[in-house]
Write a protein that holds these residues in place. Sequence first.
Motif, mmCIF file in Angstrom:
data_model
loop_
_atom_site.group_PDB
_atom_site.id
_atom_site.type_symbol
_atom_site.label_atom_id
_atom_site.label_comp_id
_atom_site.label_asym_id
_atom_site.label_seq_id
_atom_site.Cartn_x
_atom_site.Cartn_y
_atom_site.Cartn_z
ATOM 1 N N GLU A 186 -8.479 1.489 -1.662
ATOM 2 C CA GLU A 186 -9.169 0.302 -1.355
ATOM 3 C C GLU A 186 -10.076 -0.196 -2.419
ATOM 4 O O GLU A 186 -10.155 -1.419 -2.554
ATOM 5 N N ASP A 201 0.895 -1.271 0.082
ATOM 6 C CA ASP A 201 0.092 -0.003 -0.034
ATOM 7 C C ASP A 201 0.710 1.383 0.083
ATOM 8 O O ASP A 201 0.500 2.549 -0.823
ATOM 9 N N ARG A 208 -6.416 6.995 -0.072
ATOM 10 C CA ARG A 208 -6.802 5.856 0.703
ATOM 11 C C ARG A 208 -7.974 5.147 0.280
ATOM 12 O O ARG A 208 -8.052 4.027 -0.057
ATOM 13 N N GLU A 209 -9.012 5.902 0.022
ATOM 14 C CA GLU A 209 -10.374 5.123 -0.353
ATOM 15 C C GLU A 209 -10.143 4.781 -1.891
ATOM 16 O O GLU A 209 -10.687 3.617 -2.278
#
Length: 112
Positions: free
Chosen positions: A41, A19, A37-38
Motif C-alpha cells: 500500500e 496486487d 500488505r502495508e
Amino acid sequence: MVHLWLGAIEWIEMGLPDDDELLSAAGNLVPCADQLRELLESFLRWVYRPEIHRLLSNEAFPPGTRVERELPFVARDGDGLIEGRADRVLYIPAWLSWTGRPMSSIRVTPVP
C-alpha cells in the motif's frame, strides 16, 4: 522490495501488475502477510506521487524513448572492472543524437 516492484514497471501508462502478482513476487522476503500488505500500500501511494509518476511515465519523455530494465553492463575502472546491472536505462532519441549513448542512472556493485 521497492527495487523488485519497480522492476515490474516499464511505463506507468501500461499499468502495474495487480496486487496479487506484486505480493507473489515478494515471495518470503517479508514473512508477515499484514506487513507485506502495508508495504505494498505504501509503495502504491509512492508510485502515484506526481514527481515519481512523472519519471515512470512515457509521456514525460520525447516520442520514441524506450526503456530497458535490469540491463547488464561491464565497465573499466582503472585497472579493474565493474560489473553490474542498470535498474532502468532510458534510450532518449534526443540524447542519443546529441551524445551518441543512452542516458541512464546506474547503481554499481564492484566485483571483488
